[in-house]
Design a protein around this motif. Structure first.
Motif, short mmCIF file in Angstrom:
data_model
loop_
_atom_site.label_atom_id
_atom_site.label_comp_id
_atom_site.label_asym_id
_atom_site.label_seq_id
_atom_site.Cartn_x
_atom_site.Cartn_y
_atom_site.Cartn_z
N PHE A 316 42.22 31.07 29.33
CA PHE A 316 42.37 32.37 29.99
C PHE A 316 42.14 33.52 29.02
O PHE A 316 41.91 34.65 29.43
N ARG A 317 42.20 33.23 27.73
CA ARG A 317 41.86 34.23 26.72
C ARG A 317 40.40 34.07 26.29
O ARG A 317 39.63 35.03 26.31
N ASP A 318 40.02 32.85 25.93
CA ASP A 318 38.69 32.62 25.35
C ASP A 318 37.56 32.74 26.37
O ASP A 318 36.44 33.11 26.02
N LYS A 319 37.85 32.41 27.64
CA LYS A 319 36.82 32.44 28.68
C LYS A 319 37.17 33.46 29.77
O LYS A 319 36.75 33.33 30.92
N PHE A 320 37.92 34.46 29.37
CA PHE A 320 38.41 35.46 30.32
C PHE A 320 37.27 36.22 31.00
O PHE A 320 36.31 36.65 30.35
N ILE A 321 37.37 36.37 32.32
CA ILE A 321 36.43 37.20 33.08
C ILE A 321 37.15 38.45 33.59
O ILE A 321 36.75 39.58 33.31
N ARG A 322 38.24 38.22 34.31
CA ARG A 322 39.03 39.36 34.82
C ARG A 322 40.40 38.86 35.23
O ARG A 322 40.64 37.65 35.33
N ALA A 323 41.28 39.82 35.50
CA ALA A 323 42.61 39.48 36.01
C ALA A 323 42.88 40.32 37.25
O ALA A 323 42.52 41.50 37.30
N GLU A 324 43.45 39.69 38.26
CA GLU A 324 43.88 40.42 39.46
C GLU A 324 45.36 40.76 39.29
O GLU A 324 46.18 39.88 39.00
N VAL A 325 45.68 42.05 39.47
CA VAL A 325 47.00 42.55 39.06
C VAL A 325 47.61 43.42 40.15
O VAL A 325 46.94 44.23 40.78
N ILE A 326 48.92 43.25 40.34
CA ILE A 326 49.70 44.14 41.20
C ILE A 326 51.13 44.12 40.68
O ILE A 326 51.63 43.07 40.25
N LEU A 327 51.81 45.26 40.71
CA LEU A 327 53.21 45.30 40.28
C LEU A 327 54.09 44.53 41.26
O LEU A 327 53.84 44.52 42.47
N TRP A 328 55.12 43.90 40.73
CA TRP A 328 55.96 42.99 41.52
C TRP A 328 56.56 43.64 42.76
O TRP A 328 56.56 43.03 43.83
N ASP A 329 57.06 44.89 42.62
CA ASP A 329 57.73 45.50 43.76
C ASP A 329 56.72 45.92 44.84
O ASP A 329 57.01 45.88 46.04
N LYS A 330 55.53 46.29 44.40
CA LYS A 330 54.48 46.64 45.35
C LYS A 330 54.05 45.39 46.14
O LYS A 330 53.84 45.44 47.36
N LEU A 331 53.96 44.26 45.44
CA LEU A 331 53.61 43.00 46.08
C LEU A 331 54.66 42.62 47.13
O LEU A 331 54.33 42.19 48.24
N LEU A 332 55.92 42.78 46.78
CA LEU A 332 56.99 42.44 47.73
C LEU A 332 56.87 43.26 49.01
O LEU A 332 57.17 42.77 50.11
N GLY A 333 56.42 44.51 48.86
CA GLY A 333 56.27 45.36 50.02
C GLY A 333 55.23 44.84 51.00
O GLY A 333 55.34 45.04 52.21
N PHE A 334 54.21 44.15 50.50
CA PHE A 334 53.17 43.57 51.37
C PHE A 334 53.54 42.17 51.84
O PHE A 334 53.01 41.71 52.86
N GLY A 335 54.39 41.48 51.09
CA GLY A 335 54.84 40.16 51.54
C GLY A 335 54.03 38.99 51.05
O GLY A 335 54.48 37.86 51.14
N SER A 336 52.84 39.23 50.55
CA SER A 336 52.02 38.15 49.99
C SER A 336 50.84 38.76 49.24
O SER A 336 50.45 39.90 49.49
N MET A 337 50.26 37.96 48.35
CA MET A 337 49.09 38.41 47.60
C MET A 337 47.90 38.59 48.55
O MET A 337 47.11 39.52 48.39
N ALA A 338 47.81 37.72 49.55
CA ALA A 338 46.69 37.80 50.50
C ALA A 338 46.72 39.12 51.28
O ALA A 338 45.68 39.79 51.44
N LYS A 339 47.90 39.53 51.74
CA LYS A 339 48.01 40.79 52.48
C LYS A 339 47.76 42.00 51.58
O LYS A 339 47.16 43.00 52.01
N ALA A 340 48.21 41.89 50.33
CA ALA A 340 47.97 42.98 49.38
C ALA A 340 46.47 43.14 49.12
O ALA A 340 45.96 44.26 48.99
#
Length: 366
Positions: A316-340
């Motif tokens: 994940f460091r040596d072959k890194f392309i990108r990271a998908e990121v969201i703050l924990w409390d914002k994610l909870l507001g949507f209920g799932s990563m898919a909905k976010a």
């Protein structure tokens, strides 16, 4: 990332009681099968309500918290730097940890002898800190003699180490910790291998005892001297009643609050100590969450996305392309990563992204 905090202090200040209270909050060994099991090392979970919230959202089978290792180090006595008591053993063990939790006795109790014959927290700190300074002074002087000879060849690393030692030695001779000296990045790197004790960050643990006279509650001269020292030095500290916390570790979670109130102990000092230690080491947590596992990953504050990914796997460091990121409390507001994602709230971050405490992350690599 395995980082450790050494518990130090004079005899009979509550170090062993504190360590026993900590180990009652130990992490099950099956979560860390490659840890070396040692009776003097306690692997404890960092309390984090965010982990439980994310786990509930994901209906997770397994929760893996961030951890900190606490090491119970033999009691220090005056003269330890000259080999008194278990001085040499003490100093060797403390050189191996990343930070120091210095336990300071805050209670009067005739049944528990104090080596100085009186309870004076500020004086206790002076004894411990001076022994650590004297031990570092010996190491630094010995090392400088060798470095000055070897640096004559012009080796840049040795020259940087020599310069760092020449800055540090006057402070040590003046009774000050090495960490108070301003060093540049090269100088810090050059003296790292010397493992100077007073370069390590310190968290003071003010150990009270229910049912006795405690220095802070008395609010007299002893407390004013200690408080002035802590405030003027900018020191980090936590207050704990190690005996109460050890006894409460066997009480059901729902009943602990009532017992604490009865005993006049307002907060969970052990949780405050663990969190304080995590902060002292300049650590933060990011999260991964799913049905199989919700986990807190430990990284240094200021780490980039690829560096954070390495905590999971070096790919994940040596072959890194990108990271998908969201703050924990914002994610909870949507209920799932898919909905976010559907709402366009999951960010795609590259190699330069500085990971924030509380980020929930998914990594993409080649």
């Amino acid at each position: 990332m395995s980082l450790s905090i050494g518990i130090v202090g004079l005899p009979n200040v509550g170090k062993s009681t504190l360590f026993n209270a900590l180990t009652k909050k130990g992490v099950p060994a099956e979560n860390y099968p490659f840890c070396t099991i040692d009776p003097s090392v306690g692997v404890v979970a960092v309390p984090d309500h965010r982990l439980q919230a994310l786990s509930k959202m994901s209906n997770t089978q397994k929760i893996v918290p961030a951890i900190v290792e606490f090491v119970d180090i033999a009691g220090l006595v005056k003269g330890a730097s000259e080999g008194e008591g278990l001085g040499n053993q003490f100093l060797q063990h403390i050189r191996e940890v990343d930070a120091i939790a210095e336990v300071v006795r805050m209670f009067d109790d005739e049944d528990v002898h104090h080596v100085a014959g009186r309870i004076d927290p500020r004086h206790d700190i002076e004894i411990i800190d001076m022994e650590l300074v004297l031990a570092d002074l010996q190491s630094a002087e010995k090392r400088l003699d060798r470095v000055e000879r070897d640096a004559k060849g012009g080796d840049k690393e040795l020259l940087a180490e020599r310069d760092a030692l020449l800055k540090i030695l006057p402070a040590l001779k003046d009774g000050k910790a090495a960490r108070t000296v301003a060093l540049d990045e090269k100088e810090r790197a050059a003296i790292h291998a010397l493992h100077l004790i007073t370069m390590k960050p310190v968290l003071y643990v003010l150990n009270r005892k229910a049912g006795t006279v405690n220095v802070d509650a008395e609010n007299g001269e002893r407390w004013r001297e200690l408080r002035d020292f802590l405030d003027n030095s900018g020191s980090q500290y936590v207050t704990v009643d190690a005996g109460v916390e050890r006894d409460l570790s066997d009480v059901h979670d729902d009943e602990r609050g009532d017992f604490r109130r009865e005993l006049g102990v307002a907060d969970d000092g052990i949780d405050a100590l663990i969190k304080g230690g995590y902060k002292l080491l300049d650590l933060i947590s990011y999260f991964t969450t799913g049905e199989k596992e919700t986990r807190a990953w430990t990284i240094k504050k200021g780490a980039t996305a690829p560096e954070a990914g390495a905590a999971i796997h070096t790919d994940f460091r040596d072959k890194f392309i990108r990271a998908e990121v969201i703050l924990w409390d914002k994610l909870l507001g949507f209920g799932s990563m898919a909905k976010a994602r559907e709402k366009g709230q999951v960010r795609s971050e590259g190699k330069e992204y500085i990971v924030q405490d509380g980020d929930v992350m998914e990594f993409r690599h080649s």
